[in-house]
Design a protein around this motif. Structure first.
Motif, short mmCIF file in Angstrom:
data_model
loop_
_atom_site.label_atom_id
_atom_site.label_comp_id
_atom_site.label_asym_id
_atom_site.label_seq_id
_atom_site.Cartn_x
_atom_site.Cartn_y
_atom_site.Cartn_z
N ASN A 72 26.55 11.26 24.78
CA ASN A 72 26.32 12.39 25.70
C ASN A 72 26.89 13.65 25.05
OD1 ASN A 72 26.16 14.23 27.76
ND2 ASN A 72 27.41 13.07 29.20
N THR A 73 26.01 14.51 24.55
CA THR A 73 26.45 15.70 23.82
C THR A 73 26.52 16.94 24.69
OG1 THR A 73 24.19 16.14 23.10
CG2 THR A 73 25.58 14.81 21.62
N VAL A 74 26.19 16.81 25.97
CA VAL A 74 26.34 17.94 26.90
C VAL A 74 27.84 18.11 27.15
CG1 VAL A 74 25.84 18.71 29.26
CG2 VAL A 74 24.12 17.44 27.97
N PRO A 75 28.35 19.36 27.12
CA PRO A 75 29.79 19.55 27.34
C PRO A 75 30.25 18.90 28.65
CG PRO A 75 28.79 21.58 26.59
CD PRO A 75 27.66 20.63 26.87
N HIS A 76 31.27 18.07 28.54
CA HIS A 76 31.83 17.38 29.71
C HIS A 76 33.25 16.93 29.38
CE1 HIS A 76 30.21 14.11 27.23
NE2 HIS A 76 31.01 13.29 27.88
N TYR A 77 33.93 16.43 30.38
CA TYR A 77 35.32 16.01 30.23
C TYR A 77 35.43 14.49 30.25
CZ TYR A 77 36.00 20.91 31.28
OH TYR A 77 35.94 22.28 31.24
N HIS A 78 36.56 14.02 29.73
CA HIS A 78 36.83 12.58 29.63
C HIS A 78 38.16 12.25 30.27
CE1 HIS A 78 34.00 13.18 26.23
NE2 HIS A 78 33.53 12.04 26.69
N ILE A 79 38.29 10.99 30.68
CA ILE A 79 39.56 10.47 31.16
C ILE A 79 39.78 9.12 30.47
CG2 ILE A 79 38.56 9.37 33.22
CD1 ILE A 79 41.26 10.21 34.64
N ARG A 80 41.00 8.94 29.97
CA ARG A 80 41.36 7.71 29.24
C ARG A 80 42.34 6.92 30.08
NH1 ARG A 80 45.52 6.22 25.72
NH2 ARG A 80 44.92 4.53 24.36
N CYS A 81 42.05 5.65 30.26
CA CYS A 81 42.95 4.78 31.01
C CYS A 81 44.10 4.35 30.11
CB CYS A 81 42.19 3.55 31.52
SG CYS A 81 43.28 2.40 32.42
N VAL A 82 45.31 4.60 30.56
CA VAL A 82 46.49 4.23 29.77
C VAL A 82 46.77 2.73 29.87
CG1 VAL A 82 47.54 6.52 29.90
CG2 VAL A 82 48.11 4.81 31.64
N GLY A 83 46.08 2.05 30.79
CA GLY A 83 46.24 0.60 30.92
C GLY A 83 45.38 -0.16 29.93
N CYS A 84 44.08 0.06 30.00
CA CYS A 84 43.15 -0.71 29.17
C CYS A 84 42.65 0.07 27.95
CB CYS A 84 41.95 -1.17 30.00
SG CYS A 84 40.94 0.17 30.68
N GLY A 85 42.87 1.39 27.93
CA GLY A 85 42.48 2.20 26.78
C GLY A 85 41.04 2.69 26.81
N ARG A 86 40.26 2.26 27.81
CA ARG A 86 38.87 2.69 27.87
C ARG A 86 38.79 4.18 28.21
NH1 ARG A 86 35.71 -1.03 31.79
NH2 ARG A 86 37.57 -0.60 33.02
N VAL A 87 37.69 4.80 27.80
CA VAL A 87 37.45 6.21 28.03
C VAL A 87 36.21 6.35 28.91
CG1 VAL A 87 36.95 8.45 26.96
CG2 VAL A 87 38.51 6.84 25.84
N PHE A 88 36.28 7.22 29.90
CA PHE A 88 35.20 7.42 30.84
C PHE A 88 34.82 8.89 30.89
CE2 PHE A 88 37.86 3.92 32.18
CZ PHE A 88 36.97 2.92 32.52
N ASP A 89 33.55 9.16 31.18
CA ASP A 89 33.11 10.53 31.45
C ASP A 89 33.58 10.90 32.85
OD1 ASP A 89 31.78 10.72 29.05
OD2 ASP A 89 29.83 10.24 29.89
N ILE A 90 33.88 12.18 33.04
CA ILE A 90 34.24 12.69 34.36
C ILE A 90 33.07 13.53 34.87
CG2 ILE A 90 35.79 14.18 35.67
CD1 ILE A 90 37.96 13.54 33.65
N GLU A 91 32.60 13.19 36.04
CA GLU A 91 31.53 13.96 36.68
C GLU A 91 32.18 15.17 37.35
OE1 GLU A 91 28.27 13.28 36.47
OE2 GLU A 91 28.72 11.52 35.22
N TYR A 92 32.37 16.21 36.58
CA TYR A 92 33.00 17.43 37.07
C TYR A 92 32.40 18.59 36.28
CZ TYR A 92 36.67 20.58 38.70
OH TYR A 92 37.33 21.60 39.30
N PRO A 93 32.12 19.70 36.94
CA PRO A 93 31.48 20.81 36.21
C PRO A 93 32.32 21.29 35.02
CG PRO A 93 31.54 21.24 38.58
CD PRO A 93 32.37 20.01 38.34
N TYR A 94 31.65 21.50 33.92
CA TYR A 94 32.28 22.02 32.71
C TYR A 94 32.62 23.49 32.96
CZ TYR A 94 32.97 22.80 27.70
OH TYR A 94 33.50 23.09 26.47
N ILE A 95 33.82 23.91 32.68
CA ILE A 95 34.29 25.26 32.98
C ILE A 95 34.17 26.14 31.74
CG2 ILE A 95 36.17 26.61 33.97
CD1 ILE A 95 37.31 23.88 35.00
N ALA A 96 32.97 26.62 31.49
CA ALA A 96 32.72 27.45 30.30
C ALA A 96 33.40 28.81 30.42
CB ALA A 96 31.23 27.62 30.08
N ASP A 97 33.55 29.34 31.63
CA ASP A 97 34.15 30.65 31.84
C ASP A 97 35.59 30.72 31.34
OD1 ASP A 97 31.79 30.85 33.20
OD2 ASP A 97 32.68 31.45 35.10
N ILE A 98 36.25 29.58 31.28
CA ILE A 98 37.65 29.57 30.86
C ILE A 98 37.81 30.08 29.43
CG2 ILE A 98 37.78 27.21 29.99
CD1 ILE A 98 40.46 26.98 31.48
#
Length: 131
Positions: A72-98
């Motif tokens: 998925n090359t569209v700008p987006h955020y990730h969250i990593r689980c510190v338990g199992c180490g897996r990485v997930f996409d976050i369904e949250y608007p990308y904040i380009a204005d920042i």
């Protein structure tokens, strides 16, 4: 690196798209090696670098662990689980204005940004609650 189209590059890109789970370069190599044993680890790494430079895949550097690759090359955020180490996409608007705000406040010409959250996934949270 040459711009020519190669079969190895197609194989690497197909592996990233097939895995769809934020694989590491090593996981991509293992996936490829099972069906294409003549493709070397160096070839996989070289083609991952090229594919990320050209925007065909997203290279995500994670602190204290192996980098991952994302189909998925569209700008987006990730969250990593510190338990199992897996990485997930976050369904949250990308904040380009920042980026413009940071430029205004610091004078830096911001080229991009990436946020990586950490926490416990629902499965690890449930496991922790059951222990």
């Amino acid at each position: 690196m040459a711009n020519r189209h190669t079969i190895q590059r197609d194989i690497v890109l197909s592996a990233v798209n097939a895995l769809r789970n934020h694989p590491t370069a090593e996981e991509i190599y293992d996936h490829i090696h099972s069906s294409h044993p003549t493709v070397s680890r160096a070839t996989v790494y070289r083609n991952l670098a090229y594919l990320s430079e050209t925007g065909a895949v997203l290279h995500v550097a994670l602190p204290n662990t192996a980098d991952i690759y994302d189909f998925n090359t569209v700008p987006h955020y990730h969250i990593r689980c510190v338990g199992c180490g897996r990485v997930f996409d976050i369904e949250y608007p990308y904040i380009a204005d920042i980026e413009a705000e940071i430029t205004d406040k610091t004078g830096f010409r911001v080229l991009s940004h990436e946020l990586i959250f950490s926490g416990l996934c629902p499965c690890c949270t449930e496991q922790q609650n059951n222990n």
